[in-house]
Design an enzyme around this catalytic site. Structure first.
Site, PDB file in Angstrom:
ATOM      1  N   LYS A  43      50.487  33.171  35.504  1.00 30.85           N
ATOM      2  CA  LYS A  43      49.552  34.276  35.240  1.00 30.85           C
ATOM      3  C   LYS A  43      50.258  35.611  35.442  1.00 30.85           C
ATOM      4  O   LYS A  43      50.787  35.881  36.526  1.00 30.85           O
ATOM      5  CB  LYS A  43      48.349  34.173  36.181  1.00 30.85           C
ATOM      6  CG  LYS A  43      47.365  35.331  36.044  1.00 30.85           C
ATOM      7  CD  LYS A  43      46.088  35.069  36.813  1.00 30.85           C
ATOM      8  CE  LYS A  43      46.078  35.639  38.206  1.00 30.85           C
ATOM      9  NZ  LYS A  43      45.917  37.087  38.270  1.00 30.85           N
ATOM     10  N   THR A 134      34.568  39.158  41.984  1.00 27.22           N
ATOM     11  CA  THR A 134      34.154  38.657  43.307  1.00 27.22           C
ATOM     12  C   THR A 134      34.222  39.750  44.371  1.00 27.22           C
ATOM     13  O   THR A 134      33.710  39.569  45.468  1.00 27.22           O
ATOM     14  CB  THR A 134      35.010  37.456  43.739  1.00 27.22           C
ATOM     15  OG1 THR A 134      36.366  37.778  43.500  1.00 27.22           O
ATOM     16  CG2 THR A 134      34.639  36.202  42.996  1.00 27.22           C
TER      17      THR A 134
HETATM   18  O1  C5P Z   1      47.124  34.492  46.234  1.00 25.95           O
HETATM   19  P1  C5P Z   1      45.812  33.979  45.710  1.00 25.95           P
HETATM   20  O2  C5P Z   1      45.778  32.480  45.517  1.00 25.95           O
HETATM   21  O3  C5P Z   1      44.634  34.514  46.461  1.00 25.95           O
HETATM   22  O4  C5P Z   1      45.776  34.600  44.227  1.00 25.95           O
HETATM   23  C1  C5P Z   1      44.661  34.445  43.419  1.00 25.95           C
HETATM   24  C2  C5P Z   1      44.829  35.204  42.133  1.00 25.95           C
HETATM   25  O5  C5P Z   1      43.596  35.154  41.419  1.00 25.95           O
HETATM   26  C3  C5P Z   1      45.161  36.690  42.296  1.00 25.95           C
HETATM   27  O6  C5P Z   1      45.991  37.050  41.177  1.00 25.95           O
HETATM   28  C4  C5P Z   1      43.829  37.366  42.199  1.00 25.95           C
HETATM   29  O7  C5P Z   1      43.896  38.664  41.669  1.00 25.95           O
HETATM   30  C5  C5P Z   1      43.103  36.460  41.205  1.00 25.95           C
HETATM   31  N1  C5P Z   1      41.658  36.503  41.317  1.00 25.95           N
HETATM   32  C6  C5P Z   1      40.962  36.215  42.495  1.00 25.95           C
HETATM   33  N2  C5P Z   1      39.600  36.268  42.530  1.00 25.95           N
HETATM   34  C7  C5P Z   1      38.934  36.581  41.435  1.00 25.95           C
HETATM   35  C8  C5P Z   1      39.592  36.866  40.246  1.00 25.95           C
HETATM   36  C9  C5P Z   1      40.970  36.818  40.221  1.00 25.95           C
HETATM   37  O8  C5P Z   1      41.562  35.921  43.499  1.00 25.95           O
HETATM   38  N3  C5P Z   1      37.632  36.579  41.475  1.00 25.95           N
END
Ligand code: C5P
Length: 251
Positions: A43, A134
């Site tokens: 991503k 979120t």
């Molecule tokens: O490090 P981590 O597993 O928390 O990363 C999750 C990824 O998903 C990050 O890039 C974050 O910006 C993204 N994301 C999230 N929650 C959301 C939407 C996107 O954690 N609701």
């Protein structure tokens, strides 16, 4: 009903999407080299894309990797459609847009991307809608004039995505059940962040699920960042999660 539609869905071979939340293209490409073969996709979000531009996406694609371009487009229909066309031409597998851009924006984008992909004989990326971020609370939604409770708003926007031809949504793991109940098409894709292996640090995530739980709840793709990228051995962490997913998929 929910179980039936889950069984009918085509399983994504490797649902792990690694969040390349790093400052430089060099770090992103190094991580991709370490993890390739064990994860399904990478991503590229606003931070890395703003720092490095499309070249980092092209480099990942040249390695033979799949890319989810997480730029959450939100603009007038023509602008989002044009941006979506360029994402498709770049060769990404998934890009996303905000459902709050409305049905006309979503439909125009899906149709324009579809048309260009057919004409130019390129594979059409999956187009996913972002429902409610979120980071929002009831209060911050009220501030921008949305009076619904968050779960009801998420489901309403997921239905709007489906009726606008968008392929699926980005959703918290806790929203997967209500979304699958409301949108029963087995083709509707749910990609979920907020995934943490049992015992892992939550970081700033709050309502998490383990990878196995998220898959059993009906997720098609899991976006995972720090539990893998910040692990002492990222490859071993990714491999453990992959095995957990395989086990969760056993009948
Ligand atoms: O490090 P981590 O597993 O928390 O990363 C999750 C990824 O998903 C990050 O890039 C974050 O910006 C993204 N994301 C999230 N929650 C959301 C939407 C996107 O954690 N609701």
């Amino acid at each position: 009903m929910q179980n039936r539609s889950m069984q009918q869905r085509i399983q994504v071979r490797n649902p792990i999407v690694i969040a390349l939340d790093v400052d430089t293209a060099r770090e992103a490409i190094d991580l991709a080299h370490r993890l390739r073969g064990t994860v399904g996709m990478f991503k590229v979000g606003k931070q890395l894309f703003t720092a490095s531009g499309p070249s980092v996406v092209r480099e990942l694609l040249a390695m033979g990797e799949k890319v989810f371009l997480d730029l959450k487009f939100h603009d007038i229909p023509n602008t989002v459609a044009k941006a979506g066309i360029e994402a498709a031409r770049m060769g990404v597998s998934i890009f996303n847009l905000h459902a709050l851009g409305g049905s006309q924006m979503m439909r125009t984008t899906v149709e324009a991307v579809e048309e260009v992909c057919q004409r130019e004989q390129i594979t059409r990326p999956l187009i996913l809608g972002v429902t409610v971020l979120t980071s929002h609370s009831r209060e911050s939604l009220l501030e921008v004039g949305i009076e619904q409770e968050i779960p009801a708003e998420v489901v309403r926007l997921a239905q709007l995505c489906a009726s606008s031809g968008v392929d699926g949504v980005v959703a918290s793991p806790h929203e997967i059940g209500p979304i699958r109940t409301a949108v029963t098409s087995p083709d509707f894709t749910v990609l979920t962040p907020g995934v943490r292996p049992a015992g892992a640090a939550l970081n700033d995530q709050q309502r998490v699920m383990t990878p196995g739980e998220a898959i059993r709840a009906g997720a098609d793709f899991l976006v995972i960042g720090r539990p893998i990228t910040a692990a002492p051995d990222p490859l071993a962490a990714a491999e453990a999660i992959r095995q957990e997913i395989e086990e969760a998929r056993q009948p």
